[in-house]
Design a protein around this motif. Structure first.
Motif, PDB file in Angstrom:
ATOM      1  N   THR A   8      -4.692   8.851  -4.690  1.00  0.00           N
ATOM      2  CA  THR A   8      -5.172   7.632  -4.845  1.00  0.00           C
ATOM      3  C   THR A   8      -6.678   7.465  -4.520  1.00  0.00           C
ATOM      4  N   SER A   9      -7.050   8.335  -3.391  1.00  0.00           N
ATOM      5  CA  SER A   9      -8.428   8.150  -3.023  1.00  0.00           C
ATOM      6  C   SER A   9      -9.476   8.759  -4.021  1.00  0.00           C
ATOM      7  N   GLN A  22      -2.165   9.266  -0.393  1.00  0.00           N
ATOM      8  CA  GLN A  22      -3.563   8.881  -0.092  1.00  0.00           C
ATOM      9  C   GLN A  22      -4.359   9.934  -0.821  1.00  0.00           C
ATOM     10  N   ASN A  25      -0.548   4.610   0.190  1.00  0.00           N
ATOM     11  CA  ASN A  25      -1.033   5.671   1.006  1.00  0.00           C
ATOM     12  C   ASN A  25      -0.424   6.458   2.074  1.00  0.00           C
ATOM     13  N   VAL A  40      -2.248   1.409  -9.060  1.00  0.00           N
ATOM     14  CA  VAL A  40      -2.809   1.576  -7.523  1.00  0.00           C
ATOM     15  C   VAL A  40      -4.343   1.923  -7.595  1.00  0.00           C
ATOM     16  N   ASN A  70       0.770  -1.295  -0.179  1.00  0.00           N
ATOM     17  CA  ASN A  70      -0.127   0.061   0.141  1.00  0.00           C
ATOM     18  C   ASN A  70       0.741   1.287  -0.025  1.00  0.00           C
ATOM     19  N   ASN A 124      -7.965   2.414  -2.893  1.00  0.00           N
ATOM     20  CA  ASN A 124      -7.498   2.074  -1.359  1.00  0.00           C
ATOM     21  C   ASN A 124      -5.927   2.259  -1.176  1.00  0.00           C
ATOM     22  N   GLY A 125      -5.249   2.623  -2.174  1.00  0.00           N
ATOM     23  CA  GLY A 125      -3.670   2.712  -2.310  1.00  0.00           C
ATOM     24  C   GLY A 125      -3.050   1.333  -2.594  1.00  0.00           C
ATOM     25  N   GLU A 126      -3.786   0.295  -2.803  1.00  0.00           N
ATOM     26  CA  GLU A 126      -3.180  -1.026  -2.924  1.00  0.00           C
ATOM     27  C   GLU A 126      -2.568  -1.345  -4.469  1.00  0.00           C
ATOM     28  N   LYS A 169      -1.996  -2.986  -7.406  1.00  0.00           N
ATOM     29  CA  LYS A 169      -2.651  -4.037  -7.990  1.00  0.00           C
ATOM     30  C   LYS A 169      -1.649  -4.700  -9.110  1.00  0.00           C
TER      31      LYS A 169
END
Length: 191
Positions: free
Chosen positions: A76-77, A73, A57, A161, A55, A164-166, A168
């Motif tokens: 990305t959010s 964050q 974030n 990403v 992550n 949620n900031g993960e 992928k």
């Protein structure tokens, strides 16, 4: 005897390096720029990268323009997918791909954001590159330990990403606009 063995080993290593260089030149010698771009459009992600699933974030970055600190964050959010391209001004593939990223940013889909993350670089050359290419997407500066934290040792590298900031997916290497469109579509289909 030892001196003769050293000479043989040196000659052996030189021949291996020479053969490797020959093969790289031979493979790429007939490839035009258009053929390269076409090949790039068909690219997909490699095997799982160690950063996949981590992550971003909590990572503090600085905006390039104002040098104000912010967390990733904040970026990305706001998006379904945030494409984070890691680059440096001293990286030739990074320089070659930037105009392609500019084209992508002009036509990107809703819900997708492209940002550049400058790593291991000096401000003046990075600023000159961003100006020369007329970058039309947000640029941030990573902290010195970013690459190590996310087990990224080569640039350009592009992180895909989620909201949620993960991370992928991770793509290693130079991108074209066509490849980036293809990869974003793959990420969307898998999520």
């Amino acid at each position: 005897m030892k001196k003769g063995l050293k000479i043989i080993l040196v000659l052996f290593l030189i021949s291996i390096v020479g053969f490797s260089v020959y093969k790289v030149i031979d493979i790429n010698k007939f490839q035009t720029k258009d053929q390269f771009k076409e090949q790039q459009g068909k690219q997909s992600f490699q095997n799982s990268h160690p950063a996949t699933g981590l992550n971003v974030n909590d990572e503090t970055v600085k905006t390039f323009a104002t040098e104000e600190s912010t967390n990733l964050q904040e970026v990305t959010s706001k998006n379904d997918i945030t494409v984070i391209n890691l680059f440096a001004s001293w990286c030739d593939p990074c320089k070659r791909e930037m105009p392609e990223l500019v084209k992508y940013a002009k036509n990107k889909e809703n819900g997708v954001e492209l940002v550049g993350l400058n790593v291991k670089d000096k401000r003046k050359p990075a600023e000159q590159l961003i100006h020369d290419v007329n970058v039309n997407y947000s640029i941030y500066v990573a902290q010195d330990d970013f690459l190590k934290k996310f087990k990224t040792y080569n640039i350009p590298t592009t992180l895909f990403v989620d909201k949620n900031g993960e991370i992928k997916k991770v793509y290693l290497g130079e991108l074209s606009e066509k490849t980036l469109n293809n990869l974003v579509t793959q990420v969307k289909e898998e999520n």
